[in-house]
Motif scaffolding. Structure first.
Motif, PDB file in Angstrom:
ATOM      1  N   MET A   1       0.690  -1.048   0.052  1.00 10.55           N
ATOM      2  CA  MET A   1       0.004  -0.294   0.277  1.00 10.55           C
ATOM      3  C   MET A   1       1.106   1.096  -0.085  1.00 10.55           C
ATOM      4  SD  MET A   1      -3.265   1.157   2.754  1.00 10.55           S
ATOM      5  CE  MET A   1      -4.280  -0.234   1.880  1.00 10.55           C
ATOM      6  N   GLU A   2       0.544   1.969  -0.940  1.00 11.62           N
ATOM      7  CA  GLU A   2       0.957   3.457  -0.769  1.00 11.62           C
ATOM      8  C   GLU A   2       0.716   4.135   0.083  1.00 11.62           C
ATOM      9  OE1 GLU A   2      -0.270   5.274  -4.707  1.00 11.62           O
ATOM     10  OE2 GLU A   2       0.884   4.118  -5.887  1.00 11.62           O
ATOM     11  N   MET A   3       1.557   5.354   0.946  1.00 18.03           N
ATOM     12  CA  MET A   3       1.510   6.230   1.563  1.00 18.03           C
ATOM     13  C   MET A   3       0.776   7.251   2.078  1.00 18.03           C
ATOM     14  SD  MET A   3       3.503   6.770   4.934  1.00 18.03           S
ATOM     15  CE  MET A   3       5.289   5.664   4.169  1.00 18.03           C
ATOM     16  N   HIS A   4      -0.134   7.284   2.354  1.00 19.01           N
ATOM     17  CA  HIS A   4      -1.142   8.107   2.907  1.00 19.01           C
ATOM     18  C   HIS A   4      -1.372   8.959   3.771  1.00 19.01           C
ATOM     19  CE1 HIS A   4      -2.651   7.033  -1.292  1.00 19.01           C
ATOM     20  NE2 HIS A   4      -2.383   5.490  -1.315  1.00 19.01           N
ATOM     21  N   LYS A   5      -1.003   9.875   3.631  1.00 18.42           N
ATOM     22  CA  LYS A   5      -0.958  11.217   5.147  1.00 18.42           C
ATOM     23  C   LYS A   5      -2.150  10.748   6.401  1.00 18.42           C
ATOM     24  CE  LYS A   5       3.065  11.455   5.275  1.00 18.42           C
ATOM     25  NZ  LYS A   5       4.698  10.475   6.396  1.00 18.42           N
ATOM     26  N   ASN A   6      -3.541  11.206   4.995  1.00 16.12           N
ATOM     27  CA  ASN A   6      -4.663  11.541   5.321  1.00 16.12           C
ATOM     28  C   ASN A   6      -5.738  10.980   5.555  1.00 16.12           C
ATOM     29  OD1 ASN A   6      -3.914  14.370   5.930  1.00 16.12           O
ATOM     30  ND2 ASN A   6      -4.137  14.674   3.182  1.00 16.12           N
ATOM     31  N   LEU A   7      -5.342   9.623   5.163  1.00 10.26           N
ATOM     32  CA  LEU A   7      -6.544   7.879   5.337  1.00 10.26           C
ATOM     33  C   LEU A   7      -6.348   8.360   6.953  1.00 10.26           C
ATOM     34  CD1 LEU A   7      -4.847   5.559   3.501  1.00 10.26           C
ATOM     35  CD2 LEU A   7      -7.139   6.894   2.824  1.00 10.26           C
ATOM     36  N   LYS A   8      -8.514   7.723   6.744  1.00 12.17           N
ATOM     37  CA  LYS A   8      -8.471   7.568   7.863  1.00 12.17           C
ATOM     38  C   LYS A   8      -9.530   5.636   8.171  1.00 12.17           C
ATOM     39  CE  LYS A   8     -10.186  11.590  10.227  1.00 12.17           C
ATOM     40  NZ  LYS A   8     -11.735  12.757  10.608  1.00 12.17           N
ATOM     41  N   ALA A   9      -8.402   4.984   9.173  1.00 12.54           N
ATOM     42  CA  ALA A   9      -9.023   3.955   9.762  1.00 12.54           C
ATOM     43  C   ALA A   9      -9.824   2.946  10.495  1.00 12.54           C
ATOM     44  CB  ALA A   9      -7.519   2.677   9.218  1.00 12.54           C
ATOM     45  N   ALA A  10     -10.836   2.439   9.878  1.00  9.78           N
ATOM     46  CA  ALA A  10     -11.649   1.797  11.049  1.00  9.78           C
ATOM     47  C   ALA A  10     -11.164   0.791  11.330  1.00  9.78           C
ATOM     48  CB  ALA A  10     -12.864   2.297  10.535  1.00  9.78           C
ATOM     49  N   LEU A  11     -10.407   0.193  12.805  1.00  5.45           N
ATOM     50  CA  LEU A  11      -9.495  -1.016  13.060  1.00  5.45           C
ATOM     51  C   LEU A  11     -10.973  -1.580  13.195  1.00  5.45           C
ATOM     52  CD1 LEU A  11      -6.705  -0.220  13.736  1.00  5.45           C
ATOM     53  CD2 LEU A  11      -7.328  -0.303  12.146  1.00  5.45           C
ATOM     54  N   TYR A  12     -10.589  -3.956  12.956  1.00  5.74           N
ATOM     55  CA  TYR A  12     -11.988  -3.788  13.087  1.00  5.74           C
ATOM     56  C   TYR A  12     -11.151  -4.985  13.706  1.00  5.74           C
ATOM     57  CZ  TYR A  12     -16.546  -7.571  13.428  1.00  5.74           C
ATOM     58  OH  TYR A  12     -16.638  -8.155  13.788  1.00  5.74           O
ATOM     59  N   ILE A  13     -11.575  -5.919  15.294  1.00  8.20           N
ATOM     60  CA  ILE A  13     -10.853  -6.960  15.441  1.00  8.20           C
ATOM     61  C   ILE A  13     -12.071  -7.927  16.199  1.00  8.20           C
ATOM     62  CG2 ILE A  13     -10.125  -7.753  17.543  1.00  8.20           C
ATOM     63  CD1 ILE A  13      -9.548  -4.321  16.012  1.00  8.20           C
ATOM     64  N   ARG A  14     -11.931  -8.916  15.053  1.00  5.55           N
ATOM     65  CA  ARG A  14     -12.487 -10.371  15.884  1.00  5.55           C
ATOM     66  C   ARG A  14     -12.376 -11.553  16.550  1.00  5.55           C
ATOM     67  NH1 ARG A  14     -14.434 -14.739  14.848  1.00  5.55           N
ATOM     68  NH2 ARG A  14     -13.888 -14.470  13.286  1.00  5.55           N
ATOM     69  N   VAL A  15     -12.975 -12.129  18.107  1.00  2.00           N
ATOM     70  CA  VAL A  15     -12.139 -13.077  18.662  1.00  2.00           C
ATOM     71  C   VAL A  15     -12.962 -13.906  18.614  1.00  2.00           C
ATOM     72  CG1 VAL A  15      -9.598 -12.996  18.770  1.00  2.00           C
ATOM     73  CG2 VAL A  15     -11.187 -12.635  20.608  1.00  2.00           C
ATOM     74  N   SER A  16     -13.522 -15.304  18.185  1.00  2.51           N
ATOM     75  CA  SER A  16     -14.429 -16.080  18.984  1.00  2.51           C
ATOM     76  C   SER A  16     -13.415 -16.642  20.414  1.00  2.51           C
ATOM     77  CB  SER A  16     -14.522 -17.572  17.886  1.00  2.51           C
ATOM     78  OG  SER A  16     -13.285 -18.130  18.050  1.00  2.51           O
ATOM     79  N   THR A  17     -14.352 -17.749  20.839  1.00  2.00           N
ATOM     80  CA  THR A  17     -13.920 -18.010  22.310  1.00  2.00           C
ATOM     81  C   THR A  17     -13.280 -19.313  21.906  1.00  2.00           C
ATOM     82  OG1 THR A  17     -16.469 -18.519  22.741  1.00  2.00           O
ATOM     83  CG2 THR A  17     -14.822 -18.580  24.788  1.00  2.00           C
ATOM     84  N   GLU A  18     -12.949 -20.194  21.117  1.00  2.07           N
ATOM     85  CA  GLU A  18     -11.595 -20.591  20.575  1.00  2.07           C
ATOM     86  C   GLU A  18     -10.105 -19.891  20.873  1.00  2.07           C
ATOM     87  OE1 GLU A  18     -14.373 -21.320  19.266  1.00  2.07           O
ATOM     88  OE2 GLU A  18     -15.248 -22.853  20.639  1.00  2.07           O
ATOM     89  N   GLU A  19     -10.328 -18.486  19.970  1.00  2.00           N
ATOM     90  CA  GLU A  19      -9.103 -18.039  19.221  1.00  2.00           C
ATOM     91  C   GLU A  19      -8.792 -17.509  20.499  1.00  2.00           C
ATOM     92  OE1 GLU A  19     -10.668 -18.244  14.744  1.00  2.00           O
ATOM     93  OE2 GLU A  19     -11.376 -16.347  15.986  1.00  2.00           O
ATOM     94  N   GLN A  20      -9.695 -16.505  21.497  1.00  2.00           N
ATOM     95  CA  GLN A  20      -9.267 -16.072  22.137  1.00  2.00           C
ATOM     96  C   GLN A  20      -7.765 -16.513  22.965  1.00  2.00           C
ATOM     97  OE1 GLN A  20     -11.696 -14.835  24.781  1.00  2.00           O
ATOM     98  NE2 GLN A  20     -13.383 -14.228  23.637  1.00  2.00           N
ATOM     99  N   ALA A  21      -7.314 -17.329  23.543  1.00  2.00           N
ATOM    100  CA  ALA A  21      -6.435 -18.200  23.371  1.00  2.00           C
ATOM    101  C   ALA A  21      -5.605 -18.477  22.854  1.00  2.00           C
ATOM    102  CB  ALA A  21      -6.954 -19.488  24.660  1.00  2.00           C
ATOM    103  N   CYS A  39       0.666   3.214  12.366  1.00  2.00           N
ATOM    104  CA  CYS A  39       2.499   4.173  12.314  1.00  2.00           C
ATOM    105  C   CYS A  39       2.925   4.126  10.568  1.00  2.00           C
ATOM    106  CB  CYS A  39       2.426   3.013  13.534  1.00  2.00           C
ATOM    107  SG  CYS A  39       3.469   4.769  14.279  1.00  2.00           S
ATOM    108  N   ALA A  40       3.186   2.529  10.687  1.00  2.00           N
ATOM    109  CA  ALA A  40       4.041   2.670   9.732  1.00  2.00           C
ATOM    110  C   ALA A  40       3.694   3.766   8.671  1.00  2.00           C
ATOM    111  CB  ALA A  40       4.244   1.056   9.749  1.00  2.00           C
ATOM    112  N   TYR A  41       2.712   3.762   7.677  1.00  2.00           N
ATOM    113  CA  TYR A  41       1.527   3.503   6.166  1.00  2.00           C
ATOM    114  C   TYR A  41       1.285   5.045   7.081  1.00  2.00           C
ATOM    115  CZ  TYR A  41       3.005  -0.842   4.154  1.00  2.00           C
ATOM    116  OH  TYR A  41       3.591  -1.386   3.589  1.00  2.00           O
ATOM    117  N   GLY A  42       1.876   5.654   7.999  1.00  2.00           N
ATOM    118  CA  GLY A  42       0.593   7.075   8.493  1.00  2.00           C
ATOM    119  C   GLY A  42      -0.586   7.297   8.088  1.00  2.00           C
ATOM    120  N   ILE A  43      -0.959   5.963   8.500  1.00  2.00           N
ATOM    121  CA  ILE A  43      -2.381   5.850   8.485  1.00  2.00           C
ATOM    122  C   ILE A  43      -3.088   6.341   9.916  1.00  2.00           C
ATOM    123  CG2 ILE A  43      -4.937   4.322   8.444  1.00  2.00           C
ATOM    124  CD1 ILE A  43      -2.980   2.501   6.555  1.00  2.00           C
ATOM    125  N   GLU A  44      -4.091   7.169  10.215  1.00  2.00           N
ATOM    126  CA  GLU A  44      -4.880   7.444  11.179  1.00  2.00           C
ATOM    127  C   GLU A  44      -5.542   7.139  11.533  1.00  2.00           C
ATOM    128  OE1 GLU A  44      -7.595  11.354  13.150  1.00  2.00           O
ATOM    129  OE2 GLU A  44      -6.843  11.329  11.296  1.00  2.00           O
TER     130      GLU A  44
END
Length: 472
Positions: A1-21, A39-44
Motif C-alpha cells: 500500500m502506498e503512503m497516505h498521510k490523510n487516510l482514516k482507518a476503522a480497525l475491526y477485531i473479532r475473536v471467537s471463544t476458542e481463538e482468544q487463547a 503507524c508505519a504507513y501514516g494512517i490515522e
C-alpha cells in the motif's frame, strides 16, 4: 500500500471463544499489530471495533460490526483494516456483501496479514480466493466438530450436566446431594401420586433449586421423569425423528423398575388428558409427497402476527398450505356425495368407521387416542430395551406385555362399538344425513371432515398440485 498521510482507518477485531487463547489471535495482539501497521504507513486510527467471543459464521449479533457499518454509511473513515479477512467473516457471501457496502461508500478494505487492497482488480480477486479458503476452513472445522461429537456420543459420553450429576472431565459423576433430590422426585411421582405441578410447588416450598439455581416448574419435573439418563442411558438428537439412546459410561441413580413405573403413570395421565380433549382435536390427514413419496409433516409460519399451518416434506422440502389442502379435500368429498349412486356405500363406510354417525363416536375416538399413546409407549420401551444390558430386564418385559394386552383389549372394544354403531343405523338414514353434511363440509367444520376422512384412500401433494384418491 502506498503512503497516505490523510487516510482514516476503522480497525475491526473479532475473536471467537476458542481463538482468544491462541497465540497471535487474541484481541490485544490484533489491536497492537493493526496500530503498528497504521503507524508505519501514516494512517490515522479513526476508531477500534471489537466483537469478542463471537463466531465469524454469521453477521447476526455482532454489535460492533453493526456500529462500524453505520459509521461507514456516514463516510466517517476511508478504509477498514483487519488482521485477516477471516476476522471480518468466514462466509464468502457475507464477505462480498460487506465489501460491496464499503465500495459504495468509497471505503477501501485492507488486510494486514494478506497484504492486499480492494481498490485494485488483483486485490478483489485475491479477496474472493481468500474468502473461499476461509469458508472452506470454517466448513472443515464444523465437520470435524460434528464427527468428534458423534464419536464421543457413540462411546457413551455426555458433555452436558443434568440434575443429579456433575460433569467432570466430560464424564457424568453422581452428585449425591442432587441425586437424593432426583430420587425424591421419582418417589413423589410414583409412590405419592403427585403430578408434575404439585411436585414443583412442593420442592419450591422446601427451598430446592434446579441445576441452574432457579425454581422448579412443571416442565422441569417432566424432563426429569422422562429422562433415561437416570437409568444409565444417554439421549441424543432429542425431539427429532433421529432421537436415539446409548448406554452411557455413568452410574444409574434410579433403578429401571421405578423408571418404568414412572413412564407407565405418565402414559396413563396423557390418556386421560387426550380423552378430555378428544372432541376438539383437529383433523389430521396422512399426506404423501408427490415428488419423493415421503410423508409430509406439520409446521407453522408466522406473518404479521398470524399463524399459518403447512405440511412439509422432510426429504425434499416440498410444502403445501393446509387450509388450501382441506378445501380441496372438502370439494372432493362433496363431489362424491353429490353422486346418488355413491351415497349408500359411502354411508356404510362412514358407519363402519370410528366416527359413527349416531352413537359411539366420542367413545371410539377416545379409545383410538389411547391405543395410539400405548403404541408410542411400547415403541419407547423397545428402543430402550433392545441392545442395552439393563440389569432389571423383567420390569421391561412385563411392562411391554402389559401394554400389548391393553392394546388388544381396546382394539376388541373398538370393534364391538363399531358393530353396534353400524347396526343402529339403517341405509334409510343416509339421504337425510348427506343433506346436512354438504353444508357442514362447505363450512370446513372439523367434525364433518373427521367423519368423512374414511372415504379417502390417499392424498398426494406437491406445492399447488393435490391428488386425492377416494375409495368409491
Amino acid at each position: 500500500m502506498e503512503m497516505h498521510k490523510n487516510l482514516k482507518a476503522a480497525l475491526y477485531i473479532r475473536v471467537s471463544t476458542e481463538e482468544q487463547a491462541q497465540d497471535g489471535q487474541s484481541a490485544s495482539a490484533q489491536v497492537e499489530t493493526l496500530k503498528q501497521y497504521c503507524c508505519a504507513y501514516g494512517i490515522e486510527v479513526f476508531d477500534i471495533y471489537m466483537d469478542l467471543g463471537l463466531s465469524g459464521k454469521k453477521l447476526k449479533d455482532r454489535k460492533e460490526l453493526e456500529r462500524l457499518m453505520e459509521a461507514c454509511i456516514r463516510r466517517q473513515f476511508d478504509m477498514v483494516l483487519v488482521w485477516k479477512i477471516s476476522r471480518l467473516s468466514r462466509s464468502l457471501k457475507d464477505l462480498l456483501y460487506l465489501i460491496d457496502v464499503f465500495e459504495r461508500n468509497n471505503v477501501h478494505f485492507a488486510s494486514c496479514s494478506e497484504m492486499f487492497d480492494t481498490s485494485t482488480p488483483v486485490g478483489r480477486m485475491t479477496l474472493q480466493l481468500l474468502g473461499s479458503i476461509a469458508e472452506f476452513e470454517r466448513n472443515t472445522i464444523v465437520e470435524n466438530v460434528k464427527l468428534g461429537l458423534k464419536e464421543f456420543a457413540r462411546k457413551g459420553g455426555k458433555a452436558s450436566a443434568v440434575l443429579g450429576y456433575d460433569n467432570v472431565d466430560k464424564k457424568l459423576v453422581i452428585n449425591e446431594t442432587e441425586a437424593g433430590l432426583v430420587r425424591l422426585i421419582f418417589n413423589l411421582y410414583t409412590e405419592n401420586a403427585m403430578n408434575f405441578t404439585a411436585i414443583a410447588r412442593y420442592l419450591n416450598s422446601l427451598g430446592y433449586k434446579t441445576k441452574r439455581g432457579s425454581e422448579f416448574r412443571c416442565s422441569n419435573i417432566s424432563y426429569i421423569i422422562h429422562n433415561p439418563v437416570y437409568i444409565g442411558l444417554n439421549r441424543h438428537s432429542m425431539n427429532t425423528e433421529r432421537e436415539y439412546s446409548i448406554r452411557g459410561m455413568h452410574p444409574s441413580i434410579i433403578d429401571s423398575g421405578q423408571w418404568c413405573k414412572a413412564q407407565s403413570l405418565s402414559s396413563e395421565n396423557e390418556k386421560r388428558t387426550v380423552s378430555k380433549n378428544s372432541n376438539t382435536e383437529s383433523l389430521t390427514l396422512p399426506v404423501i409427497c408427490m415428488r419423493c413419496n415421503s410423508q409430509m409433516r406439520v409446521f407453522y409460519t408466522y406473518s404479521k402476527g398470524k399463524r399459518y399451518k403447512y405440511l412439509r416434506c422432510c426429504s425434499c422440502s416440498n410444502y403445501v398450505n393446509v387450509e388450501r389442502l382441506m378445501k380441496v379435500v372438502s370439494r372432493a368429498i362433496i363431489a362424491l356425495v353429490d353422486d346418488k349412486s355413491a351415497q349408500e356405500p359411502a354411508y356404510r363406510l362412514i358407519c363402519q368407521d370410528t366416527m359413527s354417525i349416531k352413537s359411539g363416536g366420542t367413545e371410539i375416538t377416545a379409545i383410538e387416542a389411547e391405543i395410539n399413546l400405548l403404541q408410542k409407549s411400547k415403541a419407547r420401551y423397545l428402543s430402550l430395551f433392545e441392545g442395552y444390558k439393563i440389569s432389571d430386564t423383567k420390569a421391561f418385559i412385563d411392562r411391554i406385555a402389559e401394554i400389548e394386552l391393553q392394546i388388544k383389549k381396546l382394539e376388541q372394544k373398538k370393534l364391538e362399538l363399531n358393530r353396534a354403531a353400524f347396526a343402529s343405523n339403517t341405509t334409510a338414514d343416509y339421504k337425510e344425513y348427506f343433506c346436512g353434511l354438504k353444508d357442514r363440509l362447505s363450512a370446513m367444520e372439523p367434525e364433518a371432515l373427521s367423519q368423512t376422512v374414511c372415504l379417502i384412500r390417499s392424498i398426494e401433494a406437491f406445492r399447488d398440485e393435490i391428488k386425492i384418491v377416494l375409495y368409491l
